[in-house]
Write an enzyme that holds these catalytic residues in place. Structure first.
Site, mmCIF file in Angstrom:
data_model
loop_
_atom_site.group_PDB
_atom_site.id
_atom_site.type_symbol
_atom_site.label_atom_id
_atom_site.label_comp_id
_atom_site.label_asym_id
_atom_site.label_seq_id
_atom_site.Cartn_x
_atom_site.Cartn_y
_atom_site.Cartn_z
ATOM 1 N N ILE A 70 0.856 -1.188 0.000
ATOM 2 C CA ILE A 70 0.000 0.000 0.000
ATOM 3 C C ILE A 70 0.891 1.236 0.000
ATOM 4 O O ILE A 70 1.796 1.361 0.833
ATOM 5 C CB ILE A 70 -0.913 0.026 1.233
ATOM 6 C CG1 ILE A 70 -1.739 -1.248 1.332
ATOM 7 C CG2 ILE A 70 -1.826 1.248 1.198
ATOM 8 C CD1 ILE A 70 -2.493 -1.372 2.644
ATOM 9 N N GLY A 304 -10.561 1.291 -0.267
ATOM 10 C CA GLY A 304 -9.129 1.552 -0.437
ATOM 11 C C GLY A 304 -8.296 0.573 0.357
ATOM 12 O O GLY A 304 -8.744 -0.530 0.689
ATOM 13 N N GLU A 305 -7.066 0.962 0.643
ATOM 14 C CA GLU A 305 -6.120 0.146 1.434
ATOM 15 C C GLU A 305 -5.704 -1.156 0.741
ATOM 16 O O GLU A 305 -5.059 -1.988 1.350
ATOM 17 C CB GLU A 305 -6.712 -0.262 2.797
ATOM 18 C CG GLU A 305 -7.029 0.837 3.736
ATOM 19 C CD GLU A 305 -7.654 0.315 5.038
ATOM 20 O OE1 GLU A 305 -7.822 -0.912 5.198
ATOM 21 O OE2 GLU A 305 -7.986 1.147 5.888
ATOM 22 N N GLY A 306 -6.120 -1.374 -0.499
ATOM 23 C CA GLY A 306 -5.799 -2.636 -1.151
ATOM 24 C C GLY A 306 -6.668 -3.788 -0.695
ATOM 25 O O GLY A 306 -6.348 -4.952 -0.958
#
Length: 332
Positions: A70, A304-306
Site C-alpha cells: 500500500i 481503499g487500502e488494497g
C-alpha cells in the site's frame, strides 16, 4: 539510475518488457482439459490459473509468498476543498494499518498475505496540480524507483493498493490526461463528496488539464504533472513486477490510473495484471474498460487500502491450488 534524464531508464524498460511464458500457460490449460470434469467447468478459475502460470513461469502455478503493498501520499490540490476528509486522515490510516486495526490487516490474516505500507513523505504534499507540476522529473523518477523496491525480499503475487486524501480527483485528472475528456467525465463522489464538491473536483481537473496542456501527451510527463507520489510508486511497482515476472493484482481507482500510465506508454505493459474489483467511482469503470481489465470481484467496495486486491488474492491462491491439485490427479 545511470542515464542523463531521470525517465530514460523507465522508458527503456517499457520498450523491452519480458513476454509471458506461453508454454507454462498452455500446460495449465492442458492439465485442466485432461482433468476428470466437464470442459471449462471452472470458468475464470481456469483462466486465473493459466494467467498465473504465464507470468510466474510455473506450471502448475503456486502462490507461496503473496504480498499486499500500500502506497500513501498527500496532494496539494486538496486545498481547493475537493474531499470531505481532512488531509491528516491519510496519516491516520497509515497508523491504523501499522497498529493492525485496519480492514486490510484482517483480510491479510484471513488469506495469509504479507503486508507492507509505504509512507511517501506524507508531511510534504505534492504541488497543487492546477498551478504547478505535482512533482519534478527527478522526484517522480525517484518515487517510481522507490515503488520498485516493493518486491524486495521476494514475492510471487503482488497486490497493490493506495491511501491518499484527494487522490480520486488526481486519478480523474490523470485518466483525463491519458484518455481525453473533461473533469465531469471522470470525477465521482470519492470518499463522500456531495454534488457541489463533485463540481469543484471537475473544475479542478479542467483547470489542471488546461494549465499543463500539450505536456500531458507524454504518459510519464502526465504522471509527474497531474499525478502524485502514490501513483508514481504504484507505476514503479507494476513495472518492477513485470521485469521480475511477478503477477499483479490492482485495486482501486488510483492504482488503475497509475497502471494506465504504463499502458499509454506500452499497451502490453499490463498483461501481467488483473483487476481485483471495481469501486463505485464512475471513472474507475471507465478507466478499466479502456485498459481492457475485467474485475474478478463485484463487492461494491470503495474502501481503499488494497482490501479488494487482498480479497482477490484468496481467489488467485485457490485457483493455483485447484490447478496443482487437479494436475496431480491427472493420469498422463
Amino acid at each position: 539510475m545511470t542515464s542523463a534524464l531521470p525517465f530514460d531508464d523507465f522508458r527503456n524498460l517499457l520498450a523491452n518488457l519480458p513476454p509471458a511464458d506461453t508454454l507454462a500457460e498452455a500446460r495449465v490449460r492442458t492439465l485442466f482439459a485432461k482433468a476428470d470434469k466437464p470442459q471449462g467447468s471452472l470458468g475464470r478459475i481456469e483462466d486465473i490459473a493459466a494467467w498465473l502460470a504465464a507470468w510466474s513461469g510455473r506450471a502448475p502455478p503456486a502462490v507461496t509468498r503473496p504480498l499486499v503493498a500500500i502506497f500513501a501520499g498527500n496532494h496539494g490540490v486538496t486545498r481547493h476543498g475537493i474531499s470531505p476528509r481532512p488531509v491528516v486522515a491519510t496519516a491516520n490510516a497509515v497508523e491504523l494499518c501499522a497498529a493492525g486495526g485496519a480492514a486490510i490487516n484482517q483480510v491479510c490474516i484471513a488469506n495469509d498475505l504479507g503486508l507492507k505500507v509505504f509512507d511517501l513523505a506524507l508531511h510534504i504534499a505534492t504541488a497543487d496540480i492546477t498551478e504547478d507540476a505535482a512533482l519534478d522529473e527527478r522526484g517522480c523518477a525517484a518515487t517510481m524507483a522507490f515503488g520498485m523496491e516493493a518486491i524486495a525480499g521476494g514475492t510471487d503475487l503482488l497486490c497493490l493498493g493506495d491511501l491518499g486524501v484527494g487522490n480520486s480527483t488526481v486519478a480523474a485528472a490523470l485518466c483525463a490526461a491519458l484518455s481525453g475528456g473533461r473533469g465531469v467525465d471522470w470525477v465521482g463522489p470519492g470518499s463522500g463528496a456531495d454534488a457541489a464538491m463533485q463540481a469543484r473536483k471537475a473544475e479542478v481537473v479542467d483547470t489542471a488539464l488546461a494549465f499543463h496542456g500539450a505536456s500531458l501527451r507524454d504518459p510519464l510527463e502526465a504522471l509527474r504533472r497531474v499525478g502524485g507520489r502514490e501513483f508514481a510508486a504504484i507505476a514503479g511497482a507494476i513495472l518492477a513486477a513485470r521485469v521480475q515476472k511477478i503477477p499483479v493484482l490492482l485495486d482501486g481507482f488510483a492504482a488503475t490510473a497509475a497502471a494506465a500510465v504504463l499502458h499509454a506508454a506500452n499497451p502490453a505493459a499490463l498483461d501481467h495484471c488483473l483487476l481485483a474489483g471495481l469501486s463505485p467511482e464512475p471513472g474507475h469503470a471507465r478507466a478499466a474498460g479502456r485498459l481492457g481489465l475485467r474485475p474478478l470481484l463485484d463487492l461494491g467496495m470503495s474502501h481503499g487500502e488494497g482490501v479488494g486486491a487482498a480479497l482477490a488474492a484468496g481467489l488467485v491462491k485457490a485457483a493455483a491450488l485447484a490447478s496443482s491439485g487437479m494436475a496431480a490427479a491427472v493420469k498422463v
